[in-house]
Design an enzyme around this catalytic site. Structure first.
Site, PDB file in Angstrom:
ATOM      1  N   ASP A 110      36.822  46.639  31.003  1.00 36.55           N
ATOM      2  CA  ASP A 110      36.074  46.943  31.514  1.00 36.55           C
ATOM      3  C   ASP A 110      35.450  45.870  33.015  1.00 36.55           C
ATOM      4  OD1 ASP A 110      36.172  48.223  35.442  1.00 36.55           O
ATOM      5  OD2 ASP A 110      35.460  50.201  33.566  1.00 36.55           O
ATOM      6  N   ASP A 126      40.758  45.788  38.150  1.00 35.70           N
ATOM      7  CA  ASP A 126      39.828  45.818  36.777  1.00 35.70           C
ATOM      8  C   ASP A 126      39.779  45.400  35.256  1.00 35.70           C
ATOM      9  OD1 ASP A 126      38.969  47.597  38.271  1.00 35.70           O
ATOM     10  OD2 ASP A 126      37.076  47.455  38.602  1.00 35.70           O
ATOM     11  N   GLU A 127      40.552  46.386  34.770  1.00 30.81           N
ATOM     12  CA  GLU A 127      40.752  47.528  34.279  1.00 30.81           C
ATOM     13  C   GLU A 127      41.642  47.560  32.990  1.00 30.81           C
ATOM     14  OE1 GLU A 127      39.419  51.870  33.578  1.00 30.81           O
ATOM     15  OE2 GLU A 127      39.382  51.415  34.954  1.00 30.81           O
TER      16      GLU A 127
END
Length: 355
Positions: A8, A102-103
């Site tokens: 993350d 983003d993850e």
């Protein structure tokens, strides 16, 4: 036993902006609209210290932090950085399940570099991302997806945390119920009303009790309360829905105005569905009111939608059925779900579709 990593990126959108513009570094920063009716999409950690959070109205954020700096989002930049990060993942495993730009989850039970542990893989990934992008990633390592996600959140930002099989059940028992993946604000409030404050409280409830209170989600809560999560890392996730929405500069409760403002959303949704070569059977209308309460109305059709005109007809029908409105509206949106690849049968049966 599987080895799962959850990566993350820390304050991703805001961190990209601070990286690309040195004048923004160490500043309380919000990505989003700065106008009175804008919304914060992401906040730097400097802004979070004042209580600024994503999805917060910009006016509220500015009251909390008068020196807050707003920047408009640059999705092309974020997508480009996300692709760089994805390339780092691919050096270690092909089993990558993106959750957002983003993850992602990674299954590194077998890793391409032959590193001895998942912890070593996570360390290498974090160091490589930092070296190539200048951005910081937090990582959680565990034996299933649920605990890997919990681990990545545990000591953010700039953290690597490992939950071993021996730690798992006890760690979950001590976890506040609001930190469970899949427990949103409404479910958390319901659980607290039922006396469920922690993982231990959740574990004490029988499967029948949880099913009665939460339906099919009860099975998931029963399992994760015991540190069990059998979900696989899916390298090719199917898109579940396509949606678009717009926030107004001024609230309205007029049907004609709302119908007009729904049109660009319909255009965007249909364009994405066409580009992705998918068809859908379910149309959803979203309305957010002036008090930020929201409703959705959905309709599933017997066959896939044939064209944009059908999507528009169903969407406007759902809008008409929402009247009379309880309050004026600040946001409207449309979405398609029940997505699938088109078939010859769909084309034949469209001739019989009527609304």
């Amino acid at each position: 036993m599987r080895k799962i990593i959850h990566i993350d990126m820390d304050a991703f959108y805001a961190s990209v902006e601070q990286r690309d513009d040195p004048s923004l570094r160490d500043q309380p920063l919000a990505v989003g609209g700065s106008r009175e009716r804008g919304v914060v999409m992401a906040a730097s950690y400097e802004a979070r210290r004042f209580g600024v959070r994503s999805a917060m109205p910009s006016a509220t954020a500015r009251r909390l932090c008068p020196d807050l700096v707003f920047v408009r989002p640059r999705f092309d930049a974020y997508k480009a950085v996300s692709a760089e990060i994805r390339a780092v993942f691919e050096e270690h495993t092909p089993l990558i399940e993106p959750v957002a730009l983003d993850e992602a989850y990674l299954d590194v039970t077998e890793n391409l570099k032959g590193l001895p542990t998942a912890t070593e893989v996570a360390k290498d990934i974090r160091a490589t991302i930092l070296a190539r992008t200048g951005l910081v990633a937090s990582a959680g390592v565990s034996y299933n997806k649920f605990l890997a996600k919990v681990a990545s959140d545990h000591r953010k930002p700039d953290a690597l945390f490992v939950i071993t099989p021996a730690m798992g059940p006890g760690f979950v028992e001590a976890l506040p119920i609001g930190q469970f993946r899949g427990v949103g604000p409404a479910t958390e409030a319901k659980m607290r009303r039922l006396g469920i404050q922690t993982g231990a409280d959740l574990k004490a409830r029988s499967l029948d009790e949880l099913r009665a209170a939460f339906g099919s989600a009860g099975d998931y809560y029963h399992s994760v309360a015991r540190g069990i999560d059998e979900r696989l890392v899916r390298a090719h996730r199917e898109r579940k829905s396509i949606g678009a929405e717009t926030t107004f500069s001024q609230d309205t409760s007029e049907y004609a105005v709302l119908a007009e403002r729904l049109q660009p959303c319909i255009d965007k949704v249909w364009a994405v569905a066409t580009a992705k070569a998918v068809v859908a059977r379910t149309v959803t209308l979203k309305l957010k009111f002036s008090d930020f309460a929201q409703i959705t109305r959905a309709r599933s059709l017997p066959v896939a939608l044939a064209d944009r005109a059908t999507l528009e007809g169903v969407s406007l029908s759902l809008l008409r059925e929402a009247f009379p409105l309880r309050r004026s509206v600040r946001l409207i949106g449309a979405a398609l779900s029940s997505l699938q690849a088109p078939s010859a049968d769909d084309d034949a049966r469209q001739l019989d579709l009527s609304l």
